[in-house]
Design a protein around this motif. Structure first.
Motif, PDB file in Angstrom:
ATOM      1  N   GLU A 356       0.826  -1.205   0.000  1.00 56.28           N
ATOM      2  CA  GLU A 356       0.000   0.000   0.000  1.00 56.28           C
ATOM      3  C   GLU A 356       0.866   1.264   0.000  1.00 56.28           C
ATOM      4  N   ALA A 357       2.005   1.196   0.687  1.00 55.76           N
ATOM      5  CA  ALA A 357       2.918   2.335   0.694  1.00 55.76           C
ATOM      6  C   ALA A 357       3.533   2.560  -0.687  1.00 55.76           C
ATOM      7  N   VAL A 358       3.755   1.468  -1.419  1.00 57.02           N
ATOM      8  CA  VAL A 358       4.246   1.591  -2.793  1.00 57.02           C
ATOM      9  C   VAL A 358       3.212   2.324  -3.651  1.00 57.02           C
ATOM     10  N   VAL A 359       1.936   1.956  -3.476  1.00 58.60           N
ATOM     11  CA  VAL A 359       0.870   2.638  -4.224  1.00 58.60           C
ATOM     12  C   VAL A 359       0.862   4.125  -3.890  1.00 58.60           C
ATOM     13  N   ASP A 360       0.953   4.464  -2.612  1.00 58.44           N
ATOM     14  CA  ASP A 360       0.969   5.872  -2.208  1.00 58.44           C
ATOM     15  C   ASP A 360       2.131   6.617  -2.862  1.00 58.44           C
ATOM     16  N   PHE A 361       3.288   5.961  -2.891  1.00 56.56           N
ATOM     17  CA  PHE A 361       4.470   6.563  -3.507  1.00 56.56           C
ATOM     18  C   PHE A 361       4.239   6.811  -4.995  1.00 56.56           C
ATOM     19  N   VAL A 362       3.695   5.810  -5.694  1.00 53.28           N
ATOM     20  CA  VAL A 362       3.452   5.951  -7.132  1.00 53.28           C
ATOM     21  C   VAL A 362       2.458   7.079  -7.397  1.00 53.28           C
ATOM     22  N   VAL A 363       1.390   7.139  -6.605  1.00 55.16           N
ATOM     23  CA  VAL A 363       0.382   8.192  -6.769  1.00 55.16           C
ATOM     24  C   VAL A 363       1.019   9.575  -6.573  1.00 55.16           C
ATOM     25  N   THR A 364       1.855   9.694  -5.557  1.00 49.24           N
ATOM     26  CA  THR A 364       2.520  10.970  -5.278  1.00 49.24           C
ATOM     27  C   THR A 364       3.460  11.368  -6.407  1.00 49.24           C
ATOM     28  N   GLU A 365       4.250  10.399  -6.901  1.00 47.65           N
ATOM     29  CA  GLU A 365       5.181  10.697  -7.988  1.00 47.65           C
ATOM     30  C   GLU A 365       4.445  11.058  -9.275  1.00 47.65           C
ATOM     31  N   THR A 366       3.301  10.423  -9.512  1.00 46.83           N
ATOM     32  CA  THR A 366       2.511  10.712 -10.704  1.00 46.83           C
ATOM     33  C   THR A 366       2.079  12.171 -10.728  1.00 46.83           C
ATOM     34  N   ALA A 367       1.790  12.733  -9.551  1.00 44.91           N
ATOM     35  CA  ALA A 367       1.306  14.111  -9.443  1.00 44.91           C
ATOM     36  C   ALA A 367       2.415  15.118  -9.173  1.00 44.91           C
ATOM     37  N   ARG A 368       3.653  14.653  -9.037  1.00 48.20           N
ATOM     38  CA  ARG A 368       4.736  15.565  -8.672  1.00 48.20           C
ATOM     39  C   ARG A 368       4.902  16.656  -9.729  1.00 48.20           C
ATOM     40  N   GLY A 369       5.039  17.890  -9.260  1.00 47.68           N
ATOM     41  CA  GLY A 369       5.243  19.016 -10.164  1.00 47.68           C
ATOM     42  C   GLY A 369       3.967  19.659 -10.658  1.00 47.68           C
ATOM     43  N   LEU A 370       2.821  19.077 -10.313  1.00 51.91           N
ATOM     44  CA  LEU A 370       1.547  19.626 -10.757  1.00 51.91           C
ATOM     45  C   LEU A 370       0.985  20.579  -9.711  1.00 51.91           C
ATOM     46  N   ASN A 371       0.122  21.459 -10.161  1.00 54.52           N
ATOM     47  CA  ASN A 371      -0.502  22.428  -9.262  1.00 54.52           C
ATOM     48  C   ASN A 371      -1.763  21.823  -8.652  1.00 54.52           C
ATOM     49  N   ILE A 372      -1.553  20.735  -7.901  1.00 55.00           N
ATOM     50  CA  ILE A 372      -2.661  20.028  -7.255  1.00 55.00           C
ATOM     51  C   ILE A 372      -2.376  19.986  -5.765  1.00 55.00           C
ATOM     52  N   PRO A 373      -3.250  20.525  -4.946  1.00 50.38           N
ATOM     53  CA  PRO A 373      -2.969  20.597  -3.507  1.00 50.38           C
ATOM     54  C   PRO A 373      -2.949  19.224  -2.846  1.00 50.38           C
TER      55      PRO A 373
END
Length: 384
Positions: A356-373
């Motif tokens: 589950e932590a891997v999923v959280d990491f992937v989700v975070t990296e997918t959104a990295r650099g975007l203007n999403i709070p």
């Protein structure tokens, strides 16, 4: 050469997972997310084979800066729509633990035909890739580019490898998506072809023998697009980060242009047998950047970092003229230092022992650099 710089356009297609934020499992909600996307944006979003997958496509881009902005925009559109459905978006070639038998095939005529024809093979395709189109209206030149670029598939795959887990296990592969994908009858490195006529004759033969339904079912790692005047590179896993996707786009465009220049100058090249290319492909999928890769051009193997340095050396003149050398070479060196997506996913699991932590990491990296709070609670940051 400068007068032709504008002709090598870029288009990027990325396939994403849809995630349930409670269970971190795949969620079959592509249609709901699509319905929540603004009508003007829907033309660039498509459902995929599984209802837990969704794909975006950029418009035609002339520069890497345009490509970066387009990928950022597409990810932002999808992530925002998914959040409205209380879902997350994740860019990884496989999901760490969700099982293929829990997924549903998307209800379209094309996917129904694929399921009927390929049965179990279609059902197990819970995998996600990145396809990069390079504009080349001259089909004869495009075939010559394919013949030369097929020698450089292994480093492209090793750089993009981002699928180490499958059904709750560490597969030992950097890109486990690759052996799953390669079971399709028309997958893998393309054959060496003398001309576009030979290409078209082969496609017609495959259709006439009922091997494929139409040209869109040619799944080679490099193919001529059946819809656009482009060469489509399909060997890569979908990348964790926007930076990696843009890096690959820059490398692939420079490779296509370099191969075109060599073809026009009639520079000799190795006509490597497909058996050698398949072996090189498998090794890149198995080890990624962590071992040796096969160099079909020199017909030997050498450390992955050395083969990638050799690729950069080949592409240096084109990247330099385009003003892209500093950006691309810096990003490649950063990835070689920090590891590809597979390495970084494994590091998270080794630290937490939680898929589950891997999923959280992937989700975070997918959104990295975007203007999403991040503060909305939609994404969990992995603490270091």
């Amino acid at each position: 050469m400068s007068s032709h710089l504008e002709s090598w356009t870029i288009g990027i297609e990325e396939e994403y997972q849809i995630i349930d934020p409670v269970t971190r499992a795949l969620a079959p909600d592509s249609q709901q997310i699509f319905s929540l996307i603004e009508p003007g944006e829907q033309k660039s979003i498509e459902a995929e084979l599984q209802t837990s997958q969704i794909e975006s496509a950029t418009p035609i881009c002339l520069t890497l800066s345009e490509a970066r902005s387009a990928v950022m925009h597409q990810r932002e559109v999808l992530i925002t729509a998914a959040a409205r459905a209380n879902r997350w978006i994740a860019a990884s070639g496989t999901h760490p633990f969700s099982h293929w038998h829990d997924q549903e095939i998307t209800h379209t005529e094309r996917y129904a035909i694929m399921e009927q024809r390929y049965r179990q093979l279609a059902r197990e395709q819970v995998i996600l890739g990145c396809h990069i189109h390079i504009g080349c209206p001259d089909r004869e030149l495009a075939i010559q580019i394919m013949n030369r670029a097929r020698l450089w598939l292994a480093p492209l795959l090793a750089l993009s490898a981002n699928s180490p887990f499958w059904l709750g296990d560490d597969t030992g592969y950097a890109s486990y998506r690759t052996p799953i994908w390669c079971r399709w009858p028309m997958a893998g490195p393309p054959p060496h072809l003398a001309s576009s006529t030979e290409y078209d004759q082969l496609v017609r033969m495959l259709i006439q023998t009922n091997t494929i339904a139409d040209a869109s079912h040619i799944y080679w790692d490099i193919r001529l697009s059946d819809r656009y005047p482009t060469i489509e590179f399909r060997v890569m896993d979908v990348c964790l980060s926007i930076d990696e996707t843009v890096m690959l786009a820059g490398l692939i465009r420079a490779l296509a242009q370099t191969c075109a220049e060599q073809a026009l100058k009639k520079i000799p090249y190795i006509q490597a047998p497909n058996e050698l290319l398949r072996a090189a492909h498998w090794r890149a999928a198995r080890y990624g950047l962590n071992s040796t890769l096969v160099d079909p051009d020199a017909r030997n193997s050498l450390p992955a970092h050395e083969l990638i340095e050799r690729l950069l050396l080949l592409l240096h003149p084109v990247l330099k003229e385009r003003g892209e050398w500093d950006e691309i070479s810096t990003q490649v060196q950063l990835l070689l230092r920090n590891g590809n997506g597979a390495t970084r996913q494994r590091e998270i699991f080794q630290r937490t022992e939680q898929h589950e932590a891997v999923v959280d990491f992937v989700v975070t990296e997918t959104a990295r650099g975007l203007n999403i709070p991040i503060s909305t609670g939609s994404y969990n940051k992995i603490s270091s």
